[in-house]
Scaffold this active site. Structure first.
Site, PDB file in Angstrom:
ATOM      1  N   LYS A 194      -7.142   1.334  -6.171  1.00 31.43           N
ATOM      2  CA  LYS A 194      -6.142   0.982  -6.593  1.00 31.43           C
ATOM      3  C   LYS A 194      -5.738   0.213  -5.204  1.00 31.43           C
ATOM      4  CE  LYS A 194      -6.727   3.141 -10.285  1.00 31.43           C
ATOM      5  NZ  LYS A 194      -6.183   4.829  -9.982  1.00 31.43           N
TER       6      LYS A 194
HETATM    7  C1  LIG Z   1      -6.850   5.485 -10.902  1.00 29.78           C
HETATM    8  C2  LIG Z   1      -6.108   6.639 -12.552  1.00 29.78           C
HETATM    9  C3  LIG Z   1      -5.727   7.147 -12.919  1.00 29.78           C
HETATM   10  C4  LIG Z   1      -6.136   8.983 -11.550  1.00 29.78           C
HETATM   11  O1  LIG Z   1      -6.039   8.823 -10.228  1.00 29.78           O
HETATM   12  P1  LIG Z   1      -7.036   9.297  -9.854  1.00 29.78           P
HETATM   13  O2  LIG Z   1      -6.092   9.274  -8.130  1.00 29.78           O
HETATM   14  O3  LIG Z   1      -8.725   8.873  -9.991  1.00 29.78           O
HETATM   15  O4  LIG Z   1      -6.702  10.600  -9.778  1.00 29.78           O
HETATM   16  C5  LIG Z   1      -4.700   7.708 -13.520  1.00 29.78           C
HETATM   17  N1  LIG Z   1      -4.607   7.412 -14.618  1.00 29.78           N
HETATM   18  C6  LIG Z   1      -5.091   5.489 -14.623  1.00 29.78           C
HETATM   19  C7  LIG Z   1      -4.040   4.330 -15.066  1.00 29.78           C
HETATM   20  C8  LIG Z   1      -5.844   5.595 -13.055  1.00 29.78           C
HETATM   21  O5  LIG Z   1      -5.902   3.943 -12.958  1.00 29.78           O
END
Ligand SMILES: *Cc1c(COP(=O)(O)O)cnc(C)c1O
Length: 388
Positions: A194
């Site tokens: 991210k």
């Molecule tokens: C990455 C992501 C999540 C979950 O996040 P985590 O930190 O991996 O639990 C949820 N929704 C979307 C759209 C994501 O890209």
């Protein structure tokens, strides 16, 4: 990246300042639940113009806490776009609510007012929440979705892990994603792919102080300290979880957040580079579209490819790119088609999600990429598709 090295579709960017921040936190008094949590929360709230920000263990926990804090529970129904990560839909199930899958626009991958309206028409009952995803970093039609949600008596929650730094302008100025102008809460993730990374990590922003207080309680077992009471006293009115984000990771988060303007500028420059380099491949290859109101900091560089028209399978293209050291990913397999959800709700025909899934492929995009990497990826894609 050095020539010849493998380019993943996304990766974290950790510099000496990030390392120093973590080392400092390791030597401090609290490894978890110390002063760095609040410092990170305040910096994050300031960065996205939110009234409140509550740090938590990951983006999935952020979604779960949001459902709980907004009182969504058994028998409630939550509208979720089918093109998203599993967690967006699963969070409704965590609290015993049902998922109402909406279709997406096949050019953007986003839930729209039209796809939400269509879902409402086939909904077996009333809706309690609408949970749009700002897929890739492009912002969903928050204004239109908020109006529909209000009409339906539902709250709006943004699943925003792709959209840290993105903004939207619905005609009266740009607003940061997470500001809470249109929604009751927005969730973020700091997974390494991210826009900022803490390894695991998440955040919920909300304009509502009561929701923020409930998020804080639920993040830590439902415990509440009582002002002015004996110092050991706490009360629990509802059971919560251990969804805390340690001080060590909050130190990293704060350091990463300071770099967000640079990350955003670099992502924007790389996306422009891709737009120019891939333009000659139209109409067989197009970048996912950006809605008029969206001012994205793209998390994913997703292209839509006419594999059928080109007589290529996606698998062969993915393998050809991998052989040249280029990582790709498919975002996402429509969640309504997962066996669990087919078992629960039966088969669903969502043509926009199906069209998106047939064509989508995410190419490498992360701040440490060089401009020449964009050219290398674009040339390799062109060869792999027989367009060179
Ligand atoms: C990455 C992501 C999540 C979950 O996040 P985590 O930190 O991996 O639990 C949820 N929704 C979307 C759209 C994501 O890209």
């Amino acid at each position: 990246m050095p020539a010849g090295s493998f380019l993943p579709y996304g990766r974290q960017d950790i510099d000496a300042d990030d390392v120093a921040a973590v080392v400092e936190a390791l030597g401090a008094d609290f490894l978890t639940t110390g002063p760095r949590v609040e410092a990170f929360e305040q910096a994050f709230a300031a960065a996205v113009d939110a009234a409140h920000a509550v740090a938590c263990a990951n983006g999935t926990a952020a979604l779960h806490l949001s459902m709980l804090a907004l009182g969504i529970g058994p028998g409630d129904r939550v509208a979720v776009p089918s093109v998203t990560f599993l967690a967006t839909a699963n969070c409704a199930r965590f609290v015993g609510a049902e998922v109402l899958f909406t279709d997406v626009d096949p050019g953007t991958g986003l839930m729209t007012s039209g796809t939400l309206r269509e879902a409402l028409e086939r909904s077996p009952g009333p809706l309690r929440a609408v949970l749009p995803v700002h897929l890739r970093g492009d912002v969903a039609d928050l204004k239109g979705l908020a109006a529909l949600a209000r009409e339906a008596g539902a709250v709006l929650v943004e699943d925003a892990p792709h959209a840290l730094g993105s903004a939207a302008d619905f005609g009266d100025g740009a607003e940061a994603v997470g500001s809470g102008r249109w929604s009751s809460a927005a969730t973020f993730s700091f997974h390494p792919v991210k826009t900022i990374a803490t390894g695991e990590g998440g955040m919920v922003t909300t304009p509502d102080g009561d929701v923020a207080a409930r998020l804080r309680r639920l993040r830590s077992h439902g415990m509440e300290r009582l002002p002015g009471a004996d110092p050991w006293l706490y009360e629990m009115r509802e059971p919560g979880f251990n969804y805390r984000l340690p001080d060590i990771l909050c130190a990293l988060g704060q350091s990463q957040l300071r770099r967000l303007p640079d990350f955003a500028a670099r992502r924007r420059a790389l996306a422009e580079g891709y737009a120019a380099a891939l333009a000659p491949l139209a109409p067989h290859v197009r970048l996912a579209a950006t809605p008029a109101w969206s001012r994205p900091v793209l998390h994913l560089l997703t292209v839509l490819i006419d594999f059928e028209g080109l007589g290529r399978t996606r698998r062969r293209v993915v393998e050809a790119l991998a052989a040249e050291g280029i990582g790709t990913q498919v975002h996402y397999i429509p969640v309504h088609a997962q066996p669990y959800y087919v078992g629960r709700y039966g088969p669903l025909d969502l043509p926009g999600a199906a069209a998106w899934y047939r064509r989508c492929l995410s190419l490498p995009l992360f701040p440490a990429m060089a401009d020449t990497d964009v050219d290398r990826v674009s040339a390799a894609l062109s060869r792999a598709l027989g367009l060179a």
